[in-house]
Design a protein around this motif. Structure first.
Motif, PDB file in Angstrom:
ATOM      1  N   LEU A 194       0.811  -1.202   0.000  1.00 53.31           N
ATOM      2  CA  LEU A 194       0.000   0.000   0.000  1.00 53.31           C
ATOM      3  C   LEU A 194       0.854   1.265   0.000  1.00 53.31           C
ATOM      4  O   LEU A 194       0.491   2.257  -0.613  1.00 53.31           O
ATOM      5  N   LYS A 195       1.989   1.209   0.701  1.00 56.76           N
ATOM      6  CA  LYS A 195       2.863   2.370   0.727  1.00 56.76           C
ATOM      7  C   LYS A 195       3.362   2.711  -0.670  1.00 56.76           C
ATOM      8  O   LYS A 195       3.403   3.879  -1.068  1.00 56.76           O
ATOM      9  N   GLN A 196       3.725   1.689  -1.447  1.00 53.69           N
ATOM     10  CA  GLN A 196       4.201   1.915  -2.809  1.00 53.69           C
ATOM     11  C   GLN A 196       3.082   2.470  -3.686  1.00 53.69           C
ATOM     12  O   GLN A 196       3.304   3.390  -4.482  1.00 53.69           O
ATOM     13  N   LEU A 197       1.883   1.919  -3.536  1.00 52.91           N
ATOM     14  CA  LEU A 197       0.748   2.406  -4.318  1.00 52.91           C
ATOM     15  C   LEU A 197       0.443   3.867  -3.978  1.00 52.91           C
ATOM     16  O   LEU A 197       0.145   4.681  -4.862  1.00 52.91           O
ATOM     17  N   GLU A 198       0.520   4.193  -2.705  1.00 54.58           N
ATOM     18  CA  GLU A 198       0.245   5.564  -2.299  1.00 54.58           C
ATOM     19  C   GLU A 198       1.273   6.527  -2.865  1.00 54.58           C
ATOM     20  O   GLU A 198       0.937   7.646  -3.262  1.00 54.58           O
ATOM     21  N   GLU A 199       2.522   6.099  -2.918  1.00 46.80           N
ATOM     22  CA  GLU A 199       3.549   6.958  -3.504  1.00 46.80           C
ATOM     23  C   GLU A 199       3.271   7.207  -4.983  1.00 46.80           C
ATOM     24  O   GLU A 199       3.475   8.319  -5.482  1.00 46.80           O
ATOM     25  N   GLU A 200       2.799   6.183  -5.689  1.00 43.21           N
ATOM     26  CA  GLU A 200       2.443   6.363  -7.099  1.00 43.21           C
ATOM     27  C   GLU A 200       1.304   7.373  -7.249  1.00 43.21           C
ATOM     28  O   GLU A 200       1.304   8.211  -8.149  1.00 43.21           O
ATOM     29  N   LEU A 201       0.320   7.277  -6.338  1.00 40.43           N
ATOM     30  CA  LEU A 201      -0.804   8.200  -6.405  1.00 40.43           C
ATOM     31  C   LEU A 201      -0.372   9.634  -6.093  1.00 40.43           C
ATOM     32  O   LEU A 201      -0.922  10.590  -6.654  1.00 40.43           O
ATOM     33  N   ARG A 202       0.573   9.797  -5.201  1.00 35.68           N
ATOM     34  CA  ARG A 202       1.064  11.138  -4.885  1.00 35.68           C
ATOM     35  C   ARG A 202       1.631  11.813  -6.126  1.00 35.68           C
ATOM     36  O   ARG A 202       1.508  13.031  -6.307  1.00 35.68           O
ATOM     37  N   VAL A 203       2.255  11.012  -6.983  1.00 31.72           N
ATOM     38  CA  VAL A 203       2.886  11.550  -8.192  1.00 31.72           C
ATOM     39  C   VAL A 203       1.872  11.715  -9.323  1.00 31.72           C
ATOM     40  O   VAL A 203       1.811  12.757  -9.983  1.00 31.72           O
ATOM     41  N   GLU A 204       1.041  10.688  -9.524  1.00 34.94           N
ATOM     42  CA  GLU A 204       0.178  10.653 -10.703  1.00 34.94           C
ATOM     43  C   GLU A 204      -1.267  11.038 -10.419  1.00 34.94           C
ATOM     44  O   GLU A 204      -1.994  11.430 -11.338  1.00 34.94           O
ATOM     45  N   GLY A 205      -1.716  10.909  -9.161  1.00 40.46           N
ATOM     46  CA  GLY A 205      -3.115  11.183  -8.849  1.00 40.46           C
ATOM     47  C   GLY A 205      -4.029  10.115  -9.430  1.00 40.46           C
ATOM     48  O   GLY A 205      -3.590   9.081  -9.916  1.00 40.46           O
ATOM     49  N   GLY A 206      -5.334  10.362  -9.355  1.00 41.27           N
ATOM     50  CA  GLY A 206      -6.289   9.475  -9.997  1.00 41.27           C
ATOM     51  C   GLY A 206      -6.796   8.361  -9.106  1.00 41.27           C
ATOM     52  O   GLY A 206      -7.132   8.581  -7.935  1.00 41.27           O
ATOM     53  N   TYR A 207      -6.794   7.132  -9.641  1.00 40.24           N
ATOM     54  CA  TYR A 207      -7.435   5.994  -8.976  1.00 40.24           C
ATOM     55  C   TYR A 207      -6.514   4.781  -9.038  1.00 40.24           C
ATOM     56  O   TYR A 207      -5.657   4.685  -9.912  1.00 40.24           O
ATOM     57  N   ILE A 208      -6.735   3.837  -8.109  1.00 44.25           N
ATOM     58  CA  ILE A 208      -5.929   2.630  -8.129  1.00 44.25           C
ATOM     59  C   ILE A 208      -6.650   1.533  -7.347  1.00 44.25           C
ATOM     60  O   ILE A 208      -7.449   1.819  -6.449  1.00 44.25           O
ATOM     61  N   PHE A 209      -6.413   0.277  -7.723  1.00 40.04           N
ATOM     62  CA  PHE A 209      -6.921  -0.848  -6.938  1.00 40.04           C
ATOM     63  C   PHE A 209      -5.981  -1.063  -5.753  1.00 40.04           C
ATOM     64  O   PHE A 209      -4.767  -1.134  -5.921  1.00 40.04           O
ATOM     65  N   THR A 210      -6.544  -1.194  -4.561  1.00 39.96           N
ATOM     66  CA  THR A 210      -5.713  -1.390  -3.373  1.00 39.96           C
ATOM     67  C   THR A 210      -5.895  -2.768  -2.737  1.00 39.96           C
ATOM     68  O   THR A 210      -4.983  -3.270  -2.080  1.00 39.96           O
ATOM     69  N   HIS A 211      -7.074  -3.386  -2.881  1.00 39.26           N
ATOM     70  CA  HIS A 211      -7.333  -4.664  -2.220  1.00 39.26           C
ATOM     71  C   HIS A 211      -8.186  -5.559  -3.121  1.00 39.26           C
ATOM     72  O   HIS A 211      -8.922  -5.072  -3.980  1.00 39.26           O
ATOM     73  N   THR A 212      -8.062  -6.851  -2.900  1.00 40.92           N
ATOM     74  CA  THR A 212      -8.980  -7.813  -3.502  1.00 40.92           C
ATOM     75  C   THR A 212      -9.526  -8.705  -2.391  1.00 40.92           C
ATOM     76  O   THR A 212      -8.938  -8.799  -1.309  1.00 40.92           O
ATOM     77  N   GLY A 213     -10.661  -9.338  -2.647  1.00 37.78           N
ATOM     78  CA  GLY A 213     -11.248 -10.194  -1.624  1.00 37.78           C
ATOM     79  C   GLY A 213     -12.168 -11.223  -2.228  1.00 37.78           C
ATOM     80  O   GLY A 213     -12.494 -11.184  -3.428  1.00 37.78           O
ATOM     81  N   THR A 214     -12.597 -12.168  -1.407  1.00 38.70           N
ATOM     82  CA  THR A 214     -13.488 -13.241  -1.833  1.00 38.70           C
ATOM     83  C   THR A 214     -14.619 -13.379  -0.817  1.00 38.70           C
ATOM     84  O   THR A 214     -14.378 -13.326   0.391  1.00 38.70           O
ATOM     85  N   ILE A 215     -15.818 -13.549  -1.333  1.00 46.17           N
ATOM     86  CA  ILE A 215     -16.979 -13.803  -0.480  1.00 46.17           C
ATOM     87  C   ILE A 215     -17.349 -15.278  -0.605  1.00 46.17           C
ATOM     88  O   ILE A 215     -17.587 -15.771  -1.707  1.00 46.17           O
ATOM     89  N   THR A 216     -17.366 -15.972   0.518  1.00 43.81           N
ATOM     90  CA  THR A 216     -17.805 -17.371   0.548  1.00 43.81           C
ATOM     91  C   THR A 216     -18.705 -17.573   1.761  1.00 43.81           C
ATOM     92  O   THR A 216     -18.650 -16.801   2.725  1.00 43.81           O
ATOM     93  N   ARG A 217     -19.500 -18.615   1.720  1.00 40.14           N
ATOM     94  CA  ARG A 217     -20.272 -19.007   2.896  1.00 40.14           C
ATOM     95  C   ARG A 217     -19.406 -19.887   3.793  1.00 40.14           C
ATOM     96  O   ARG A 217     -18.586 -20.675   3.303  1.00 40.14           O
ATOM     97  N   SER A 218     -19.577 -19.759   5.112  1.00 45.35           N
ATOM     98  CA  SER A 218     -18.768 -20.553   6.032  1.00 45.35           C
ATOM     99  C   SER A 218     -19.058 -22.046   5.909  1.00 45.35           C
ATOM    100  O   SER A 218     -18.196 -22.882   6.215  1.00 45.35           O
ATOM    101  N   ASP A 219     -20.267 -22.401   5.411  1.00 45.78           N
ATOM    102  CA  ASP A 219     -20.586 -23.819   5.225  1.00 45.78           C
ATOM    103  C   ASP A 219     -20.300 -24.301   3.802  1.00 45.78           C
ATOM    104  O   ASP A 219     -20.632 -25.423   3.437  1.00 45.78           O
TER     105      ASP A 219
END
Length: 267
Positions: A1-26
């Motif tokens: 995240l620190k590296q991504l934030e540094e890129e945003l400081r320079v370029e601005g705009g938008y970026i993907f920071t996280h991915t995730g998965t939704i599952t049922r516990s059963d």
């Protein structure tokens, strides 16, 4: 995240920071509508934590054997990268897990669901620290959010003006109503004009913006800022209390550096 934030400081705009998965516990399957409801809630909660619109993007779903059977293109509202004040301090990620269960309860409560959505929409629309609506225009949305919360907290039965409703709502939740020492310019203006507390000062500054009186000098930009910031702080605290949070938070009125947190007033 620190590296991504540094890129945003320079370029601005938008970026993907996280991915995730939704599952049922059963491990059973679930409906697309159920997944979309969870994504909707996560989007709103993440935006509340960031203090700006963020969104889940390009979700997809697979069946039991891993074949993709659903996908959704696009995103919801997303605010470009930049500083936005918020109750959530990124050095204390555990606060997300502490606050989310209470948020999820209210998000799924028919009595509260629409109010939570609308209040957060108004809060996020004007939380860009001076850009967008600006702090003077943003103060109008801030008061609208506070009044909406107050009406439902008081069961739509409280008469009187906006200041009295907001005051009673804050007091019922254990939130301090006096103007904090960090709002020095607003304190000075309140003393000059005999405004007795934060809700009185906030609504008076807003009313002077909407219904200016020639006998009153226009508040300074700092006074507008402090009234707006105090109101946004009220919204954050009211919501954290409604979400049953009893831990620490980042106090936007007093926080001087990342990592500085304090207990919520009712803890």
């Amino acid at each position: 995240l620190k590296q991504l934030e540094e890129e945003l400081r320079v370029e601005g705009g938008y970026i993907f920071t996280h991915t995730g998965t939704i599952t049922r516990s059963d491990a059973n399957s679930f409906l697309i509508d159920e997944a979309e409801h969870i994504l909707d809630g996560l989007t709103l909660f993440s935006s509340f934590a960031r203090g700006a619109f963020c969104s889940m993007a390009f979700p997809s779903g697979v069946n039991r054997i891993g074949t993709k059977i659903w996908e959704k293109w696009g995103t919801g509202s997303v605010t470009p990268w930049g500083y936005t004040p918020s109750w959530f301090d990124r050095m204390h990620g555990q606060h997300l897990a502490e606050v989310f269960p209470g948020f999820w309860d209210k998000f799924n409560d028919p009595t509260w669901s629409n109010t939570i959505r609308e209040v957060l929409y108004w809060y996020l629309r004007n939380n860009s620290h001076g850009s967008g609506a600006g702090v003077d225009g943003g103060l109008i949305l801030t008061q609208a959010a506070l009044e909406r919360l107050s009406y439902i907290l008081l069961n739509y039965s409280k008469s009187g003006n906006a200041a009295s409703r907001i005051r009673d709502s804050l007091s019922s939740l254990g939130i301090e109503i006096k103007i904090p020492s960090s709002c020095k310019e607003l304190q000075s203006l309140a003393k000059e004009r005999n405004w007795k507390d934060g809700p009185h000062a906030l609504t008076a500054v807003r009313n002077n913006l909407i219904h200016p009186k020639q006998s009153f000098e226009r508040p300074s930009s700092t006074q507008y800022y402090e009234a707006w910031n105090l109101g946004q702080n009220y919204i954050e605290l009211m919501l954290l209390k409604l979400f049953c949070h009893k831990g620490d938070y980042g106090n936007r009125l007093a926080q001087k550096w990342r990592g500085e947190v304090e207990p919520v007033p009712w803890a």
